[in-house]
Design a protein around this motif. Sequence first.
Motif, PDB file in Angstrom:
ATOM      1  N   TRP A 225       0.838  -1.214   0.000  1.00  0.00           N
ATOM      2  CA  TRP A 225       0.000   0.000   0.000  1.00  0.00           C
ATOM      3  C   TRP A 225       0.862   1.249   0.000  1.00  0.00           C
ATOM      4  N   ARG A 226       1.935   1.238   0.793  1.00  0.00           N
ATOM      5  CA  ARG A 226       2.806   2.409   0.893  1.00  0.00           C
ATOM      6  C   ARG A 226       3.505   2.685  -0.433  1.00  0.00           C
ATOM      7  N   ALA A 227       3.874   1.638  -1.144  1.00  0.00           N
ATOM      8  CA  ALA A 227       4.530   1.816  -2.436  1.00  0.00           C
ATOM      9  C   ALA A 227       3.608   2.510  -3.435  1.00  0.00           C
ATOM     10  N   ARG A 228       2.303   2.285  -3.310  1.00  0.00           N
ATOM     11  CA  ARG A 228       1.343   2.907  -4.228  1.00  0.00           C
ATOM     12  C   ARG A 228       0.989   4.333  -3.820  1.00  0.00           C
TER      13      ARG A 228
ATOM     14  N   VAL B 250       6.213  11.022  -3.959  1.00  0.00           N
ATOM     15  CA  VAL B 250       7.606  11.261  -4.333  1.00  0.00           C
ATOM     16  C   VAL B 250       7.654  12.395  -5.349  1.00  0.00           C
ATOM     17  N   ARG B 251       8.812  13.028  -5.431  1.00  0.00           N
ATOM     18  CA  ARG B 251       8.967  14.132  -6.383  1.00  0.00           C
ATOM     19  C   ARG B 251      10.351  14.071  -7.018  1.00  0.00           C
TER      20      ARG B 251
ATOM     21  N   PHE C 258      20.499   3.586  -9.838  1.00  0.00           N
ATOM     22  CA  PHE C 258      19.671   4.525  -9.094  1.00  0.00           C
ATOM     23  C   PHE C 258      18.623   3.732  -8.313  1.00  0.00           C
ATOM     24  N   VAL C 259      18.249   4.250  -7.158  1.00  0.00           N
ATOM     25  CA  VAL C 259      17.188   3.652  -6.351  1.00  0.00           C
ATOM     26  C   VAL C 259      16.203   4.758  -6.004  1.00  0.00           C
ATOM     27  N   ASP C 260      14.916   4.484  -6.188  1.00  0.00           N
ATOM     28  CA  ASP C 260      13.926   5.498  -5.837  1.00  0.00           C
ATOM     29  C   ASP C 260      13.489   5.326  -4.375  1.00  0.00           C
ATOM     30  N   PRO C 261      12.710   6.241  -3.808  1.00  0.00           N
ATOM     31  CA  PRO C 261      12.342   6.147  -2.392  1.00  0.00           C
ATOM     32  C   PRO C 261      11.505   4.922  -2.023  1.00  0.00           C
ATOM     33  N   ILE C 262      10.969   4.241  -3.018  1.00  0.00           N
ATOM     34  CA  ILE C 262      10.208   3.019  -2.757  1.00  0.00           C
ATOM     35  C   ILE C 262      11.135   1.811  -2.689  1.00  0.00           C
ATOM     36  N   GLY C 263      12.384   1.988  -3.126  1.00  0.00           N
ATOM     37  CA  GLY C 263      13.354   0.909  -3.113  1.00  0.00           C
ATOM     38  C   GLY C 263      13.543   0.227  -4.451  1.00  0.00           C
ATOM     39  N   ARG C 264      12.930   0.789  -5.500  1.00  0.00           N
ATOM     40  CA  ARG C 264      13.037   0.179  -6.823  1.00  0.00           C
ATOM     41  C   ARG C 264      14.314   0.651  -7.527  1.00  0.00           C
ATOM     42  N   VAL C 265      15.052  -0.307  -8.064  1.00  0.00           N
ATOM     43  CA  VAL C 265      16.296  -0.015  -8.772  1.00  0.00           C
ATOM     44  C   VAL C 265      15.975   0.288 -10.232  1.00  0.00           C
ATOM     45  N   TYR C 266      16.617   1.299 -10.765  1.00  0.00           N
ATOM     46  CA  TYR C 266      16.444   1.639 -12.177  1.00  0.00           C
ATOM     47  C   TYR C 266      17.746   2.223 -12.714  1.00  0.00           C
ATOM     48  N   GLY C 267      17.854   2.266 -14.020  1.00  0.00           N
ATOM     49  CA  GLY C 267      19.050   2.838 -14.646  1.00  0.00           C
ATOM     50  C   GLY C 267      20.326   2.086 -14.322  1.00  0.00           C
ATOM     51  N   GLN C 268      20.217   0.785 -14.079  1.00  0.00           N
ATOM     52  CA  GLN C 268      21.404   0.008 -13.693  1.00  0.00           C
ATOM     53  C   GLN C 268      22.264  -0.299 -14.908  1.00  0.00           C
ATOM     54  N   THR C 269      23.571  -0.100 -14.767  1.00  0.00           N
ATOM     55  CA  THR C 269      24.514  -0.396 -15.839  1.00  0.00           C
ATOM     56  C   THR C 269      24.896  -1.869 -15.813  1.00  0.00           C
ATOM     57  N   GLU C 270      25.585  -2.289 -16.851  1.00  0.00           N
ATOM     58  CA  GLU C 270      26.185  -3.617 -16.868  1.00  0.00           C
ATOM     59  C   GLU C 270      27.559  -3.548 -16.197  1.00  0.00           C
ATOM     60  N   LEU C 271      28.005  -4.679 -15.716  1.00  0.00           N
ATOM     61  CA  LEU C 271      29.326  -4.753 -15.081  1.00  0.00           C
ATOM     62  C   LEU C 271      30.436  -4.615 -16.119  1.00  0.00           C
TER      63      LEU C 271
ATOM     64  N   ILE D 137      16.432  11.742 -10.532  1.00  0.00           N
ATOM     65  CA  ILE D 137      16.489  11.213  -9.174  1.00  0.00           C
ATOM     66  C   ILE D 137      15.324  11.785  -8.366  1.00  0.00           C
ATOM     67  N   TYR D 138      14.800  10.968  -7.461  1.00  0.00           N
ATOM     68  CA  TYR D 138      13.583  11.325  -6.736  1.00  0.00           C
ATOM     69  C   TYR D 138      13.834  11.342  -5.230  1.00  0.00           C
ATOM     70  N   THR D 139      12.945  11.990  -4.522  1.00  0.00           N
ATOM     71  CA  THR D 139      12.955  11.933  -3.069  1.00  0.00           C
ATOM     72  C   THR D 139      11.527  12.053  -2.577  1.00  0.00           C
ATOM     73  N   SER D 140      11.369  12.000  -1.261  1.00  0.00           N
ATOM     74  CA  SER D 140      10.075  12.270  -0.641  1.00  0.00           C
ATOM     75  C   SER D 140      10.302  13.268   0.490  1.00  0.00           C
ATOM     76  N   ASP D 141       9.247  13.867   0.943  1.00  0.00           N
ATOM     77  CA  ASP D 141       9.340  14.810   2.065  1.00  0.00           C
ATOM     78  C   ASP D 141       8.979  14.146   3.389  1.00  0.00           C
ATOM     79  N   VAL D 142       8.912  12.816   3.367  1.00  0.00           N
ATOM     80  CA  VAL D 142       8.532  12.065   4.565  1.00  0.00           C
ATOM     81  C   VAL D 142       9.754  11.896   5.470  1.00  0.00           C
ATOM     82  N   LEU D 143       9.598  12.267   6.731  1.00  0.00           N
ATOM     83  CA  LEU D 143      10.595  11.936   7.740  1.00  0.00           C
ATOM     84  C   LEU D 143      10.075  10.696   8.452  1.00  0.00           C
ATOM     85  N   THR D 144      10.637   9.545   8.115  1.00  0.00           N
ATOM     86  CA  THR D 144      10.049   8.275   8.506  1.00  0.00           C
ATOM     87  C   THR D 144      10.138   8.036  10.022  1.00  0.00           C
ATOM     88  N   VAL D 145       9.339   7.083  10.466  1.00  0.00           N
ATOM     89  CA  VAL D 145       9.393   6.677  11.878  1.00  0.00           C
ATOM     90  C   VAL D 145      10.782   6.177  12.219  1.00  0.00           C
ATOM     91  N   TYR D 146      11.374   5.394  11.308  1.00  0.00           N
ATOM     92  CA  TYR D 146      12.724   4.894  11.572  1.00  0.00           C
ATOM     93  C   TYR D 146      13.727   6.039  11.680  1.00  0.00           C
TER      94      TYR D 146
END
Length: 531
Positions: free
Chosen positions: A218-221, A225-226, A470-483, A493-502
């Motif tokens: 639910w949180r991922a949906r 993010v911006r 690159f990793v977005d705030p949901i934890g999804r990897v994108y733009g990954q290169t080959e080795l 690149i994205y972020t959120s304005d959430v200051l998490t409980v953790y």
Amino acid sequence: MILERGHRLLPTASALAGVSAFPPFHFLIPSFVALVPLAVWVADQNDLGEGSVPSRVFRGGVWFGVLYFGLLLYWMPLALAAFTWWAVPAYLTTIMVLALGAGCFTWALHRLTHFGRVPLWLALPLTWTALEWARAHVPGGLAFPWLGLGTSLTGYPELVGSAELVGARGITLWIALLNGLIAEAVWAARAGAGSRILARWATAFVLVLAVPAGWGSWRARTLPVRAVGQVAVVQPNIAAQFRLDGVTSNDSTEAALIRLSPERDGFPSGLAEPDEPSPDLVVWPEVTFFGPIESDDSLQERVLALAERWSAPVVFGGIGETVTEDGDTIPMNSAFLTGSDGHFTDFKYNKHRIVPLVEGAPFSSGAWLEGGSQVDSYGRGRGRPLGTMGAGIRFGILICNESIFASHARAFRLLGADVFLNLTNDGWFGGEAWYTRTSALWQHPAHLVMRAIEQRVGIARAANTGFSLFVDPIGRVYGQTELFQEVVRSETIYTSDVLTVYTRTGDVAGWTALLVTLGLLLIPAPWSRPA
């Protein structure tokens, strides 16, 4: 000290299943069942006339630990061999220390379940999480939170979205709890329990699995993010053998950066599209150039000439310096920032978490040592300066293995970091030939997924030989290169304005598990009685 043959099967099964849950395999099911054989074996250990039960339980944990950590970390002597002849002794010592910790885990689990009468489903997550907390907080620069159990699910970021609430060790606690519930069901089935009791354990498992997993989905949906800018990560792909000589490495890196830098009429083929928007920030990898850049004018000119080709600020790794009160100069594994005006800015970050034996001796403050063109001992940084990009977006730096330390990333977020940049060189973990590539190439970047979820920020990773990603705030990897390819990757690149409980509370799950475990071990519970 050797475990009797008849007692090796179940600890061995747990070790093999546990390894298969981590990258590069990242199988889903083993995360939830890997500890079950070991837990059932511990629960089985009573006075069977085969010697001291606590001793046998401890040896069983050591046997499990040797296999589990030995296989997970088999890459260590291969990576360290380029730096020190201590590579094999260091690996064996590390494995034995971790295995002894695993022995303490099984001993504590046995004591809680057989003498403290703590239910197996509760004792298992408490003791395992306490063990993970302990190895993440060893003093003297020896802390090693590599691949905690929670990290095994980073291939499924929506599933572990509750790390925003409880952190990586909270996910470890959750996974170990699920293992404990299955172990209880197995134990009950072996004892001849009826279908109604087994159904209760199955229901408990489904509920404990579904609630956090459902919340994460639910949180991922719904997480707002911006986009905060365009970042280009540069992968010059300088092989490890060239990095061993500072002059050769610098020359090779310069040539690669020239090939990868933008042409006057557009971007080179290393970027996804010819009309890719100009980056707001360019990121080069860890120690892009060798040499004391703050005191070497010619090296500064060389770096600035390359940075100017991008017409954007450039973050890059280099060897900084700091002077002690006694006047000694200590090298630092640092990150610097050039401005779009072609000059160095005042920004400088010094790495806090140095790698033992590679970047410095344990319990030392760091000093220049004899070692040709290489620095054999770096100092430990202090302070966490934030850099800025674009319209005031603030970034924090994680150099190399600092990505495995959740508390380090959390400190940056509390200071106001909007995104993280991970500068690293993983070329020591393998080569271009497929058979030389070790699992560490996949294990290392997996930690960034957990850091992104814990803090709900975006991350850009520039690795010398890959994986850059690159990793977005949901934890999804994108733009990954080959080795082991020379490439540039530019992404939003994205972020959120959430200051998490953790972020606000820290590792409550970890230290709570430790305190409760110690309390139950040291202070007999009122319901305890001899087994």
